[in-house]
Design a protein around this motif. Structure first.
Motif, mmCIF file in Angstrom:
data_model
loop_
_atom_site.group_PDB
_atom_site.id
_atom_site.type_symbol
_atom_site.label_atom_id
_atom_site.label_comp_id
_atom_site.label_asym_id
_atom_site.label_seq_id
_atom_site.Cartn_x
_atom_site.Cartn_y
_atom_site.Cartn_z
ATOM 1 N N VAL A 123 -7.360 -7.552 -10.386
ATOM 2 C CA VAL A 123 -6.120 -8.263 -10.732
ATOM 3 C C VAL A 123 -5.234 -8.425 -9.504
ATOM 4 C CG1 VAL A 123 -3.964 -8.085 -12.059
ATOM 5 C CG2 VAL A 123 -6.150 -7.600 -13.160
ATOM 6 N N GLN A 124 -5.035 -7.351 -8.751
ATOM 7 C CA GLN A 124 -4.172 -7.413 -7.575
ATOM 8 C C GLN A 124 -4.760 -8.340 -6.511
ATOM 9 O OE1 GLN A 124 -1.063 -6.004 -7.119
ATOM 10 N NE2 GLN A 124 -1.191 -5.468 -9.274
ATOM 11 N N GLY A 125 -6.052 -8.217 -6.268
ATOM 12 C CA GLY A 125 -6.694 -9.078 -5.274
ATOM 13 C C GLY A 125 -6.627 -10.542 -5.652
ATOM 14 N N ALA A 126 -6.833 -10.837 -6.932
ATOM 15 C CA ALA A 126 -6.772 -12.234 -7.392
ATOM 16 C C ALA A 126 -5.361 -12.800 -7.257
ATOM 17 C CB ALA A 126 -7.259 -12.331 -8.832
ATOM 18 N N ALA A 127 -4.370 -12.002 -7.592
ATOM 19 C CA ALA A 127 -2.981 -12.463 -7.470
ATOM 20 C C ALA A 127 -2.633 -12.713 -6.003
ATOM 21 C CB ALA A 127 -2.031 -11.437 -8.075
ATOM 22 N N LEU A 128 -3.033 -11.809 -5.129
ATOM 23 C CA LEU A 128 -2.761 -11.989 -3.702
ATOM 24 C C LEU A 128 -3.548 -13.172 -3.138
ATOM 25 C CD1 LEU A 128 -2.642 -8.277 -2.536
ATOM 26 C CD2 LEU A 128 -0.717 -9.842 -2.882
ATOM 27 N N LEU A 129 -4.765 -13.369 -3.632
ATOM 28 C CA LEU A 129 -5.555 -14.526 -3.223
ATOM 29 C C LEU A 129 -4.824 -15.822 -3.566
ATOM 30 C CD1 LEU A 129 -8.238 -15.772 -2.198
ATOM 31 C CD2 LEU A 129 -9.129 -15.500 -4.516
ATOM 32 N N ALA A 130 -4.280 -15.885 -4.761
ATOM 33 C CA ALA A 130 -3.521 -17.079 -5.162
ATOM 34 C C ALA A 130 -2.282 -17.256 -4.288
ATOM 35 C CB ALA A 130 -3.128 -16.979 -6.637
ATOM 36 N N LEU A 131 -1.519 -16.192 -4.110
ATOM 37 C CA LEU A 131 -0.301 -16.282 -3.292
ATOM 38 C C LEU A 131 -0.616 -16.693 -1.855
ATOM 39 C CD1 LEU A 131 1.743 -13.142 -4.404
ATOM 40 C CD2 LEU A 131 2.441 -15.517 -4.653
ATOM 41 N N ASP A 132 -1.562 -16.008 -1.239
ATOM 42 C CA ASP A 132 -1.858 -16.269 0.171
ATOM 43 C C ASP A 132 -2.443 -17.665 0.385
ATOM 44 O OD1 ASP A 132 -0.913 -13.777 0.985
ATOM 45 O OD2 ASP A 132 -2.891 -12.828 0.842
ATOM 46 N N SER A 133 -3.395 -18.069 -0.452
ATOM 47 C CA SER A 133 -4.037 -19.368 -0.234
ATOM 48 C C SER A 133 -3.076 -20.522 -0.510
ATOM 49 C CB SER A 133 -5.305 -19.493 -1.078
ATOM 50 O OG SER A 133 -5.028 -19.412 -2.462
ATOM 51 N N VAL A 134 -2.264 -20.415 -1.549
ATOM 52 C CA VAL A 134 -1.286 -21.474 -1.843
ATOM 53 C C VAL A 134 -0.299 -21.610 -0.699
ATOM 54 C CG1 VAL A 134 0.678 -22.034 -3.333
ATOM 55 C CG2 VAL A 134 -1.515 -21.426 -4.344
ATOM 56 N N HIS A 135 0.196 -20.495 -0.197
ATOM 57 C CA HIS A 135 1.182 -20.551 0.878
ATOM 58 C C HIS A 135 0.548 -20.958 2.208
ATOM 59 C CE1 HIS A 135 3.514 -18.524 -2.214
ATOM 60 N NE2 HIS A 135 4.545 -19.074 -1.607
#
Length: 133
Positions: free
Chosen positions: A117-129
């Protein structure tokens, strides 16, 4: 304020919210979880949330120093690491290792689910930004 500084500020604000929510939800699950898996999920989630809060704080203090190239490179490296986090969490969730008896298989799956869950959320945040820079 440059475009990169705006992106860094937006990312920091989102990371602050995610980290704060993770600490709150994780602490509640760790303290009141009905099973070892839920408690392990909570411990792992609260720990990641605390780290996210620290990163958001450090980022806020340094946001004026950010350049587009430096931010883009950092975010793409983080995106790669996020993929690794998801894969490692999935490994824990699926294989449920006990690490020499230090955790139960149920705890291992709870820790693994939280890392996914944490990795997926960070993946979304980092890639979008990263795309926004």
């Amino acid at each position: 304020m440059t475009s990169a500084q705006r992106v860094a500020k937006d990312l920091g604000r989102r990371l602050l919210w995610w980290g704060g929510g993770s600490v709150a939800v994780g602490a509640a699950a760790a303290l009141g979880g009905g099973s070892p898996a839920v408690r392990a999920f909570g411990i792992q989630t609260a720990g990641w949330g605390a780290i996210d809060l620290a990163i958001a704080g450090i980022g806020a203090a340094r946001s004026t120093e950010v350049t587009a190239d430096k931010l883009r490179k950092t975010l793409w490296i983080n995106t790669g690491l996020d993929v690794v986090y998801v894969a490692l969490g999935a490994h824990l969730l699926y294989h449920r290792p006990t690490f020499g008896g230090r955790v139960t298989p149920e705890q291992s799956s709870g820790h693994g689910a939280a890392v996914v869950v944490q990795g997926a959320a960070l993946l979304a945040l980092d890639s979008v930004h990263a795309k926004r820079v």
